[in-house]
Scaffold this active site. Structure first.
Site, PDB file in Angstrom:
ATOM      1  N   ARG A 178      34.570 -24.933 -26.520  1.00 23.68           N
ATOM      2  CA  ARG A 178      35.670 -24.202 -26.399  1.00 23.68           C
ATOM      3  C   ARG A 178      35.777 -23.073 -27.163  1.00 23.68           C
ATOM      4  NH1 ARG A 178      36.913 -27.023 -22.442  1.00 23.68           N
ATOM      5  NH2 ARG A 178      38.581 -28.415 -22.184  1.00 23.68           N
ATOM      6  N   HIS A 224      33.814 -19.966 -17.875  1.00 24.20           N
ATOM      7  CA  HIS A 224      34.141 -21.345 -18.244  1.00 24.20           C
ATOM      8  C   HIS A 224      33.796 -22.052 -16.899  1.00 24.20           C
ATOM      9  CE1 HIS A 224      37.021 -24.290 -20.175  1.00 24.20           C
ATOM     10  NE2 HIS A 224      36.520 -24.972 -19.588  1.00 24.20           N
TER      11      HIS A 224
END
Ligand code: NAP
Ligand code: GLV
Length: 310
Positions: free
Chosen positions: A225, A273
């Site tokens: 993350r 991502h």
């Protein structure tokens, strides 16, 4: 009773089809077409869904993350009190992440940044031969993704170590735990990989203090993350040549604003991502299984522990 799906429209259709293929009796509702609120028994959702909205459903019994991470579900206001949250542990997720990490380990190990720059400048120059057995890879997080990536990297011949909260024992991986373990691992890490969940304990873990503890010239790979990395500290370490390169798949915020320095940094490799993307047909069986378990009062699989945040 019905299952509420909330994610991007094309994904909702794929999830609906995959769930119905396994259990045609399921009643599926695609957000925002929820139907009567009291009919919703389970929600399968992703980061775009407002957790406050889930408080509307008086008979909700189960929340399923559409991915491996649950930080987006646990941040305030969090799930409705007392409702369990489960996440995905899926072979296609672990395989993709292993591939993405290995791709970037090999990129850094085989001096790909240097050779791309040389090609741009039309320079013909052979660099020193890299030695696999001497390039030490250290992985933060030895869960479903970290332990699988560790195995893939070790299979290529790199010395691999890994760090987790509780002490682990894995074949071909030197395992560390706790604060002292982190220190020891960082000192012997040439390529640092982050595959931790984002929790209050791990937010900002990749900061100036941590980066100073890896040897000069080390690389960073973050597939976890964006919140794990203090961006200003990483940029400073890159610009000081302490960190030789970074491969980043995750950012805060996402999408990363166009003016962010990462975009044009010569030693940063970015993906949007996309390291490991949920494939509904692969992940749907565990969701159906958990819906049945929830109905039958049986223990749920891949249950999130609210006390640790993952
Ligand atoms: P997981 O199975 O829950 O594993 C988490 C690992 O981190 C465990 O080894 C755990 O230690 C360790 N850990 C957690 N908190 C720690 C702490 N404070 N100190 C040390 N170690 C700690 O999670 P996963 O399925 O591998 O997924 C990891 C993360 O990857 C997800 O949370 C998500 O954010 C990210 N992800 C990203 C993508 C992408 O496309 N970029 C895709 C999927 C997932 P223990 O073993 O001791 O519990
Ligand atoms: C993706 O980021 C996931 O957590 O599955």
């Amino acid at each position: 009773m019905a299952v509420l799906l909330s994610m991007k429209p094309h994904l909702m259709a794929a999830w609906r089809d995959s769930l119905l293929a396994l259990d045609p009796a399921l009643e599926i509702r695609m957000f925002p077409d929820t139907g009567p609120a009291e009919e919703i028994e389970a929600a399968v959702c992703w980061s775009s869904h407002d957790m406050g909205e889930l408080r509307r459903y008086p008979n909700l019994r189960l929340i399923c993350s559409m991915g491996a991470g649950v930080d987006h579900l646990l941040r305030p206001p969090g799930p409705p009190p007392g409702i369990p949250v489960v996440r995905l542990v899926d072979v296609m997720l672990t395989t993709q992440m292993g591939e993405w990490v290995l791709l970037n380990v090999l990129r850094f190990h085989r001096q790909d940044l240097e050779y791309r720059a040389q090609q741009q400048a039309r320079v013909w120059d052979e660099l020193d031969a890299p030695i696999t057995a001497e390039r030490r890879v250290g992985i933060l997080g030895l869960g479903a993704l970290g332990s699988h990536a560790a195995g893939m990297i070790a299979a290529v011949g790199f010395p691999v170590s890994g760090w987790s909260r509780r002490q682990k024992s894995l074949p071909s991986v030197q395992c560390f735990a706790g604060a002292d373990g982190l220190d020891a691992m960082l000192r012997q890490t040439d390529i640092l990989v982050c595959l931790l969940p984002l929790t209050p304990e791990t937010r900002g873990i990749i900061n100036a203090r941590l980066l100073a503890r890896v040897p000069k010239g080390a690389f960073l790979i973050n597939g976890a993350r964006g919140g794990h990395v203090v961006d200003a500290d990483l940029l400073a370490a890159l610009d000081a040549d302490h960190i030789a390169g970074a491969a980043l798949d995750v950012f805060e915020p996402e999408p990363l604003p166009a003016e962010h320095p990462y975009w044009a940094h010569p030693r940063v490799i970015m993906t949007p991502h996309a390291a490991s993307i949920t494939i509904p047909a692969s992940a749907a069986p565990q969701v159906v299984d958990n819906i049945r378990r929830s109905r039958g009062g049986l223990p749920l699989i891949n249950l999130v522990d609210f006390s640790t945040g993952y």
